[in-house]
Scaffold this motif. Structure first.
Motif, PDB file in Angstrom:
ATOM      1  N   MET A  92       0.742  -1.242   0.012  1.00 45.32           N
ATOM      2  CA  MET A  92       0.101  -0.069   0.031  1.00 45.32           C
ATOM      3  C   MET A  92       1.028   1.243   0.035  1.00 45.32           C
ATOM      4  SD  MET A  92      -3.049  -0.724   2.942  1.00 45.32           S
ATOM      5  CE  MET A  92      -4.312  -2.095   2.740  1.00 45.32           C
ATOM      6  N   ASP A  93       0.569   2.314  -0.854  1.00 39.02           N
ATOM      7  CA  ASP A  93       1.001   3.673  -0.732  1.00 39.02           C
ATOM      8  C   ASP A  93      -0.073   4.660  -0.234  1.00 39.02           C
ATOM      9  OD1 ASP A  93       2.283   6.014  -1.030  1.00 39.02           O
ATOM     10  OD2 ASP A  93       2.705   5.675  -3.138  1.00 39.02           O
ATOM     11  N   ILE A  94      -0.039   4.751   0.855  1.00 38.47           N
ATOM     12  CA  ILE A  94      -0.993   5.767   1.655  1.00 38.47           C
ATOM     13  C   ILE A  94      -0.534   7.244   1.640  1.00 38.47           C
ATOM     14  CG2 ILE A  94      -2.571   6.257   3.802  1.00 38.47           C
ATOM     15  CD1 ILE A  94      -2.157   3.475   4.307  1.00 38.47           C
ATOM     16  N   GLY A  95      -1.045   8.088   0.456  1.00 41.86           N
ATOM     17  CA  GLY A  95      -0.686   9.383   0.432  1.00 41.86           C
ATOM     18  C   GLY A  95      -1.722  10.349   0.967  1.00 41.86           C
ATOM     19  N   TYR A  96      -1.435  11.463   0.793  1.00 40.67           N
ATOM     20  CA  TYR A  96      -2.344  12.616   1.511  1.00 40.67           C
ATOM     21  C   TYR A  96      -3.465  12.779   0.346  1.00 40.67           C
ATOM     22  CZ  TYR A  96      -4.073  17.304   2.743  1.00 40.67           C
ATOM     23  OH  TYR A  96      -5.111  18.099   3.183  1.00 40.67           O
ATOM     24  N   SER A  97      -3.156  12.520  -0.906  1.00 38.21           N
ATOM     25  CA  SER A  97      -4.448  12.811  -1.936  1.00 38.21           C
ATOM     26  C   SER A  97      -4.592  11.378  -2.692  1.00 38.21           C
ATOM     27  CB  SER A  97      -3.968  14.058  -2.858  1.00 38.21           C
ATOM     28  OG  SER A  97      -2.856  13.704  -3.360  1.00 38.21           O
ATOM     29  N   ARG A 126     -11.480   7.004  10.998  1.00 33.87           N
ATOM     30  CA  ARG A 126     -12.326   5.946  10.840  1.00 33.87           C
ATOM     31  C   ARG A 126     -12.822   5.776   9.405  1.00 33.87           C
ATOM     32  NH1 ARG A 126     -17.100   5.491  15.204  1.00 33.87           N
ATOM     33  NH2 ARG A 126     -17.668   3.510  13.734  1.00 33.87           N
ATOM     34  N   GLU A 127     -13.031   6.879   9.023  1.00 33.21           N
ATOM     35  CA  GLU A 127     -13.442   7.379   7.413  1.00 33.21           C
ATOM     36  C   GLU A 127     -12.217   6.749   6.396  1.00 33.21           C
ATOM     37  OE1 GLU A 127     -14.011   9.301   9.667  1.00 33.21           O
ATOM     38  OE2 GLU A 127     -16.058   9.702   9.781  1.00 33.21           O
ATOM     39  N   ARG A 128     -10.925   7.230   6.814  1.00 37.30           N
ATOM     40  CA  ARG A 128      -9.862   6.860   6.091  1.00 37.30           C
ATOM     41  C   ARG A 128      -9.570   5.428   6.000  1.00 37.30           C
ATOM     42  NH1 ARG A 128      -4.373   9.865   6.704  1.00 37.30           N
ATOM     43  NH2 ARG A 128      -4.236   9.163   4.457  1.00 37.30           N
ATOM     44  N   ILE A 129      -9.717   4.810   7.284  1.00 30.95           N
ATOM     45  CA  ILE A 129      -9.601   3.180   7.411  1.00 30.95           C
ATOM     46  C   ILE A 129     -10.346   2.653   6.445  1.00 30.95           C
ATOM     47  CG2 ILE A 129      -9.413   1.341   8.474  1.00 30.95           C
ATOM     48  CD1 ILE A 129      -8.395   3.155  11.067  1.00 30.95           C
ATOM     49  N   GLY A 134     -11.487  -0.297   1.455  1.00 34.29           N
ATOM     50  CA  GLY A 134     -12.342  -0.525   0.243  1.00 34.29           C
ATOM     51  C   GLY A 134     -11.258  -0.605  -1.083  1.00 34.29           C
ATOM     52  N   VAL A 135     -10.259   0.170  -0.840  1.00 33.64           N
ATOM     53  CA  VAL A 135      -9.382  -0.110  -2.140  1.00 33.64           C
ATOM     54  C   VAL A 135      -8.683  -1.162  -1.987  1.00 33.64           C
ATOM     55  CG1 VAL A 135      -7.170   1.293  -3.130  1.00 33.64           C
ATOM     56  CG2 VAL A 135      -8.760   2.802  -1.980  1.00 33.64           C
ATOM     57  N   ALA A 136      -8.310  -1.768  -0.774  1.00 33.81           N
ATOM     58  CA  ALA A 136      -7.606  -2.911  -0.882  1.00 33.81           C
ATOM     59  C   ALA A 136      -8.504  -4.003  -1.432  1.00 33.81           C
ATOM     60  CB  ALA A 136      -7.312  -3.214   0.537  1.00 33.81           C
ATOM     61  N   ASP A 178      -1.429   8.764  11.518  1.00 33.73           N
ATOM     62  CA  ASP A 178      -1.324   7.954  12.585  1.00 33.73           C
ATOM     63  C   ASP A 178      -2.867   7.613  12.999  1.00 33.73           C
ATOM     64  OD1 ASP A 178      -0.679   6.752  15.079  1.00 33.73           O
ATOM     65  OD2 ASP A 178      -0.646   8.621  16.150  1.00 33.73           O
ATOM     66  N   LEU A 179      -3.115   6.384  12.165  1.00 34.42           N
ATOM     67  CA  LEU A 179      -4.622   6.086  11.721  1.00 34.42           C
ATOM     68  C   LEU A 179      -4.967   5.077  12.824  1.00 34.42           C
ATOM     69  CD1 LEU A 179      -4.852   6.090   8.069  1.00 34.42           C
ATOM     70  CD2 LEU A 179      -5.427   7.967   9.281  1.00 34.42           C
ATOM     71  N   GLY A 180      -4.251   4.415  13.443  1.00 34.15           N
ATOM     72  CA  GLY A 180      -4.687   3.174  13.827  1.00 34.15           C
ATOM     73  C   GLY A 180      -4.864   2.049  12.947  1.00 34.15           C
ATOM     74  N   LEU A 181      -4.267   2.148  11.872  1.00 37.08           N
ATOM     75  CA  LEU A 181      -4.771   1.270  10.717  1.00 37.08           C
ATOM     76  C   LEU A 181      -4.360  -0.420  10.973  1.00 37.08           C
ATOM     77  CD1 LEU A 181      -5.277   1.010   7.851  1.00 37.08           C
ATOM     78  CD2 LEU A 181      -3.106   1.025   7.031  1.00 37.08           C
TER      79      LEU A 181
END
Length: 403
Positions: A92-97, A126-129, A134-136, A178-181
């Motif tokens: 995964m590449d989790i960027g800002y945009s 929570r929304e970001r996770i 969903g992308v995964a 720092d999402l708690g992913l």
């Protein structure tokens, strides 16, 4: 000083299994003798490890065949092959945009991919996770794979990550990652998630499949929107005590640099500034819309004066950046990576010509051939390394753990 880990039989078994799988990942069908030569294991250990990995589903034992063309005495050699579809890993590449997820088999070959735009600052963790999940799932569907077949996940984030895989959120921007992913995806999917800094993964990826392949002392600079670097020294990734090795915030103090904006951002910004004046330039041919770095480089190749000036300013700036890196770290090679690398080779000659002005130890400079996939390539490699190291702890989908 950290106490050495005792070499217990269990530890030796795990190390041996990891060494065999690492070798098998890069080969086709091999014999026990081939495995012995590559790993240094004894024949008895090699046979025991291969048989155990076959039982667990990691390897396939092929039918014995004599060499084509004639009769041979003796028992034919046993041959083994990696079961490359025993499971998959996610990079995964989790960027800002944007979030990008790649599905890979156990040889590191891409089976599926999904990438979707996203604005991190507009939603909560929570929304970001949920978005990342969903992308995964979309990437897994594109590979015709199921979530239960995922053996490990590695995610790259634009923030320092310490040796324990925790985001070091000492700045507000870094806190967005720092999402708690890790606990979230462990709970919902059962996945083991490894977190790593994106520039560190870029260094792993390029050293695996890019311009730095086989080089032990290299710095890879992600150079598109913001500058960040990953350091490999003596063949090992360098983290530092709190995960900040390779951070380039000190560039705020470097004369002629002054910030961490990258090549793509600066080319776009300087082009916009030039277009706001009446100066004649071929860059106007690209309007309406933003003028991107590759368009600036294309115009410079045709002799456009404004584009050539931007190219010159970029080369001077990157020479100063690479000069500080070369002075501090003395790598053999500095690689420019990220999406901008697809067109940044035009900068190599002017950067190299100026480096000696800024350092007594100029490094070779190259651009990565991996483009904007450099982080996911490194993430896949990181996940595969984890799988190989922990193969005896992982249970493959549809198989019960051996007694």
């Amino acid at each position: 000083m950290r106490e050495p880990v005792p070499a217990t039989p269990q530890l030796l078994r795990r190390v041996s299994a990891g060494a065999v799988l690492e070798f098998m990942r890069t080969t086709a069908a091999v014999t026990v003798t081939d495995v012995m030569a590559a790993t240094g294991l004894t024949r008895a250990t090699t046979i025991a490890v291969c048989e155990d990995l076959v039982q667990r589903g990691w390897l396939l034992e092929l039918e014995n065949q004599r060499e084509f063309g004639g009769y041979q005495k003796g028992r034919p050699a046993r041959r083994f092959e990696l079961n490359e579809r025993a499971g998959v890993v996610l990079g995964m590449d989790i960027g800002y945009s944007k979030v990008t997820v790649v599905v890979s088999d156990l040889r590191g070959r891409t089976l599926g991919r999904s990438s979707r735009p996203f604005q991190a600052g507009n939603v909560g963790s929570r929304e970001r996770i949920a978005f990342i999940d969903g992308v995964a799932l979309e990437a897994l569907r594109s590979a015709d794979m199921e979530p239960r077949q995922v053996l490990a996940v590695c995610a790259g984030v634009a923030a320092p990550v310490d040796r324990h895989g925790d985001v070091v959120a000492t700045q507000e921007f870094w806190g967005l990652f720092d999402l708690g992913l890790r606990p979230a995806l462990k709970e919902t999917r059962g996945w083991t998630v490894l977190l790593e800094n994106d520039a560190n993964l870029a260094a792993l990826g390029d050293r695996w499949q890019g311009a730095a392949a086989g080089i032990d002392d290299v710095v890879v600079i992600l150079a598109s929107e913001r500058l960040g670097s990953g350091i490999v020294e003596g063949g090992r990734l360098v983290h530092g005590s709190r995960g900040s090795a390779g951070e380039l915030a000190y560039l705020n103090l470097v004369e002629g640099v002054g910030d961490t904006y990258g090549i793509a951002h600066l080319a776009r910004t300087w082009a916009a500034e030039a277009l706001a004046t009446p100066v004649p330039t071929a860059l106007r041919d690209f309007l309406p819309g933003r003028v991107e770095a590759e368009q600036v480089f294309a115009a410079a190749a045709k002799g456009d004066a404004v584009a050539l000036d931007i190219l010159d300013r970029l080369a001077d700036r990157m020479a100063r950046v690479i000069g500080t890196v070369a002075t501090l770290l003395n790598p053999d090679l500095v690689v420019i990576g990220g999406g901008v690398a697809d067109s940044a080779d035009v900068l190599l000659t002017p950067i190299s010509e100026r480096l000696k002005e800024f350092t007594a130890t100029p490094a070779r400079v190259a651009v990565s051939p991996l483009g904007d996939s450099i982080v996911t390539v490194g993430a896949v490699r990181c996940a595969l390394d984890y799988v190989e190291k922990h193969s005896l702890d992982l249970v493959l989908a549809g198989r019960a753990a051996p007694a």
